[in-house]
Write a protein that holds these residues in place. Structure first.
Motif, PDB file in Angstrom:
ATOM      1  N   UNK A  43      82.611  80.373 119.128  1.00  0.00           N
ATOM      2  CA  UNK A  43      81.286  80.070 119.656  1.00  0.00           C
ATOM      3  C   UNK A  43      81.072  80.837 120.959  1.00  0.00           C
ATOM      4  N   UNK A  44      79.920  81.466 121.116  1.00  0.00           N
ATOM      5  CA  UNK A  44      79.664  82.225 122.342  1.00  0.00           C
ATOM      6  C   UNK A  44      79.830  81.359 123.596  1.00  0.00           C
ATOM      7  N   UNK A  45      80.698  81.798 124.501  1.00  0.00           N
ATOM      8  CA  UNK A  45      80.892  81.146 125.795  1.00  0.00           C
ATOM      9  C   UNK A  45      81.440  79.719 125.705  1.00  0.00           C
ATOM     10  N   UNK A  46      81.955  79.340 124.540  1.00  0.00           N
ATOM     11  CA  UNK A  46      82.527  78.004 124.372  1.00  0.00           C
ATOM     12  C   UNK A  46      83.904  78.105 123.725  1.00  0.00           C
ATOM     13  N   UNK A  47      84.779  77.120 123.945  1.00  0.00           N
ATOM     14  CA  UNK A  47      86.111  77.156 123.330  1.00  0.00           C
ATOM     15  C   UNK A  47      86.034  77.171 121.800  1.00  0.00           C
ATOM     16  N   UNK A  48      87.024  77.792 121.182  1.00  0.00           N
ATOM     17  CA  UNK A  48      87.093  77.795 119.719  1.00  0.00           C
ATOM     18  C   UNK A  48      87.396  76.393 119.204  1.00  0.00           C
ATOM     19  N   UNK A  49      86.796  76.071 118.070  1.00  0.00           N
ATOM     20  CA  UNK A  49      87.039  74.781 117.430  1.00  0.00           C
ATOM     21  C   UNK A  49      87.952  74.968 116.221  1.00  0.00           C
ATOM     22  N   UNK A  50      89.002  74.157 116.148  1.00  0.00           N
ATOM     23  CA  UNK A  50      89.895  74.176 114.998  1.00  0.00           C
ATOM     24  C   UNK A  50      89.371  73.201 113.941  1.00  0.00           C
ATOM     25  N   UNK A  51      89.416  73.640 112.679  1.00  0.00           N
ATOM     26  CA  UNK A  51      88.941  72.758 111.609  1.00  0.00           C
ATOM     27  C   UNK A  51      89.648  73.082 110.297  1.00  0.00           C
ATOM     28  N   UNK A  52      89.615  72.132 109.398  1.00  0.00           N
ATOM     29  CA  UNK A  52      90.101  72.298 108.030  1.00  0.00           C
ATOM     30  C   UNK A  52      88.951  71.963 107.094  1.00  0.00           C
ATOM     31  N   UNK A  53      88.736  72.811 106.098  1.00  0.00           N
ATOM     32  CA  UNK A  53      87.577  72.631 105.224  1.00  0.00           C
ATOM     33  C   UNK A  53      87.974  72.746 103.767  1.00  0.00           C
ATOM     34  N   UNK A  54      87.448  71.843 102.965  1.00  0.00           N
ATOM     35  CA  UNK A  54      87.609  71.884 101.520  1.00  0.00           C
ATOM     36  C   UNK A  54      86.230  72.127 100.917  1.00  0.00           C
ATOM     37  N   UNK A  55      86.093  73.166 100.123  1.00  0.00           N
ATOM     38  CA  UNK A  55      84.803  73.454  99.494  1.00  0.00           C
ATOM     39  C   UNK A  55      84.567  72.513  98.316  1.00  0.00           C
ATOM     40  N   UNK A  56      83.313  72.210  98.065  1.00  0.00           N
ATOM     41  CA  UNK A  56      82.984  71.331  96.956  1.00  0.00           C
ATOM     42  C   UNK A  56      81.499  71.018  96.931  1.00  0.00           C
ATOM     43  N   UNK A  57      81.142  70.089  96.068  1.00  0.00           N
ATOM     44  CA  UNK A  57      79.735  69.726  95.927  1.00  0.00           C
ATOM     45  C   UNK A  57      79.305  68.730  96.999  1.00  0.00           C
ATOM     46  N   UNK A  58      78.015  68.494  97.049  1.00  0.00           N
ATOM     47  CA  UNK A  58      77.485  67.543  98.001  1.00  0.00           C
ATOM     48  C   UNK A  58      77.242  66.187  97.360  1.00  0.00           C
ATOM     49  N   UNK A  59      77.041  65.150  98.181  1.00  0.00           N
ATOM     50  CA  UNK A  59      77.108  65.218  99.636  1.00  0.00           C
ATOM     51  C   UNK A  59      78.534  65.411 100.125  1.00  0.00           C
ATOM     52  N   UNK A  60      78.672  66.227 101.152  1.00  0.00           N
ATOM     53  CA  UNK A  60      79.984  66.439 101.736  1.00  0.00           C
ATOM     54  C   UNK A  60      80.342  65.321 102.695  1.00  0.00           C
ATOM     55  N   UNK A  61      81.600  65.308 103.104  1.00  0.00           N
ATOM     56  CA  UNK A  61      82.096  64.309 104.035  1.00  0.00           C
ATOM     57  C   UNK A  61      82.660  65.022 105.264  1.00  0.00           C
ATOM     58  N   UNK A  62      82.312  64.552 106.451  1.00  0.00           N
ATOM     59  CA  UNK A  62      82.842  65.090 107.706  1.00  0.00           C
ATOM     60  C   UNK A  62      83.496  63.944 108.468  1.00  0.00           C
ATOM     61  N   UNK A  63      84.742  64.155 108.889  1.00  0.00           N
ATOM     62  CA  UNK A  63      85.480  63.122 109.625  1.00  0.00           C
ATOM     63  C   UNK A  63      85.453  63.421 111.117  1.00  0.00           C
ATOM     64  N   UNK A  64      85.105  62.403 111.908  1.00  0.00           N
ATOM     65  CA  UNK A  64      85.047  62.522 113.366  1.00  0.00           C
ATOM     66  C   UNK A  64      86.134  61.633 113.971  1.00  0.00           C
ATOM     67  N   UNK A  65      87.165  62.220 114.584  1.00  0.00           N
ATOM     68  CA  UNK A  65      88.263  61.423 115.148  1.00  0.00           C
ATOM     69  C   UNK A  65      87.829  60.631 116.376  1.00  0.00           C
ATOM     70  N   UNK A  66      88.752  59.800 116.864  1.00  0.00           N
ATOM     71  CA  UNK A  66      88.499  59.029 118.067  1.00  0.00           C
ATOM     72  C   UNK A  66      88.869  59.806 119.320  1.00  0.00           C
ATOM     73  N   UNK A  67      88.768  59.140 120.466  1.00  0.00           N
ATOM     74  CA  UNK A  67      89.059  59.766 121.750  1.00  0.00           C
ATOM     75  C   UNK A  67      90.510  60.242 121.793  1.00  0.00           C
ATOM     76  N   UNK A  68      90.712  61.496 122.209  1.00  0.00           N
ATOM     77  CA  UNK A  68      92.034  62.106 122.377  1.00  0.00           C
ATOM     78  C   UNK A  68      92.819  62.175 121.068  1.00  0.00           C
ATOM     79  N   UNK A  69      92.155  61.927 119.951  1.00  0.00           N
ATOM     80  CA  UNK A  69      92.821  62.005 118.653  1.00  0.00           C
ATOM     81  C   UNK A  69      92.576  63.382 118.043  1.00  0.00           C
TER      82      UNK A  69
END
Length: 288
Positions: A43-69
């Motif tokens: 991302x321009x001027x922002x830290x890189x984000x690490x992620x893991x992605x599985x391709x598939x049909x919708x609706x997709x699911x996105x997991x949001x961890x907790x604080x410091x997790x």
């Protein structure tokens, strides 16, 4: 019945439901679970984000961890197995300063992590998503749903900690608050890290106050499911009840687990989360 594939403590539990979950047993997968690959979003001027992605049909699911997790927890990995079994897309990621992402945890804010979630929705996934937010991730999923309603198919909160840092600090006795304010940081005892506490700066708390959602109606109209343990020692279960009261959606369920803890990582906890996602996918695809 839900179509669920759960791997728990070295063994695979396979249940075939109406959509016919794919086989994921040691004989089918060679005995080794194939994890998604860690990728990095620039991302321009922002830290890189690490992620893991599985391709598939919708609706997709996105997991949001907790604080410091991070994205390597039991819930996050179990949901990847489940989404793979149904052929639905799935994404898990680390906030700035957490896990494999760039940045410094102590420099993060609720606002900067909200920005991370919005980047994921805008740039890394396609179509409306089911957001599954754990603890602080439940707060962030609400903020994301308010900011990007067109990107949200449904919300599932696990031990949702909406506004919790702010309200917990304000509930302290006045003399205790003044002591922390003079020190410039608040030390919160926890059993979830080696230090035995989380340290939040006064600047962090002041910034977090700008993102509180429980003082007025929450303009979220998609289906909402809130799962909370009555034995949660970190985030009181009544916060999920407050969220349920304030969201404008008419499709809201609250599930309270009598013996549930904050992290909700027992086998039956994860089964419940998976079944809840499965039911929402059924509901959403039937509506389409």
């Amino acid at each position: 019945m839900a179509a669920a594939v759960l791997r728990s403590w070295g063994r695979v539990v396979l249940k075939i439901g109406p959509r016919g979950a794919a086989c994921l047993t040691p004989s089918c997968s060679g005995g080794v679970r194939q994890k998604s690959t860690v990728q990095f979003a620039t991302r321009p001027d922002l830290p890189k984000l690490a992620y893991r992605k599985v391709k598939g049909k919708g609706p997709g699911v996105v997991f949001l961890p907790g604080y410091a997790s991070n994205m390597g927890g039991q819930k996050a990995e179990a949901l990847e197995d489940f989404c793979k079994s149904l052929g639905h897309s799935y994404l898990r990621f680390d906030y700035t300063g957490c896990g494999a992402s760039e940045g410094v945890l102590t420099e993060g804010t609720v606002g900067s992590w909200k920005r991370d979630v919005l980047f994921v929705l805008d740039e890394l996934v396609d179509g409306p998503q089911i957001l599954v937010g754990s603890s602080m991730g439940g707060w962030l999923m609400l903020l994301a749903a308010i900011a990007r309603p067109e990107k949200i198919a449904a919300l599932i909160g696990i031990s949702t900690a909406a506004d919790h840092f702010v309200t917990a600090f304000k509930s302290l006795p006045l003399e205790v608050r003044k002591e922390f304010e003079e020190k410039g940081e608040w030390s919160i005892p926890t059993k979830h890290n080696e230090e035995g506490c989380y340290k939040l700066s006064m600047d962090f708390l002041q910034e977090a106050e700008n993102h509180c959602v429980l003082q007025c109606p929450i303009p979220v109209t998609c289906p909402v499911r809130l799962i909370h343990g009555l034995q949660d020692q970190d985030t009181p279960w009544h916060i999920s009840m407050q969220v349920a009261e304030r969201v404008l959606s008419t499709d809201v369920d609250v599930i309270l687990r009598k013996h549930g803890q904050h992290r909700m990582t027992e086998k039956d906890d994860i089964k419940l989360i998976v079944y809840t996602i499965d039911d929402l996918i059924d509901k959403l695809t039937t509506l389409v």
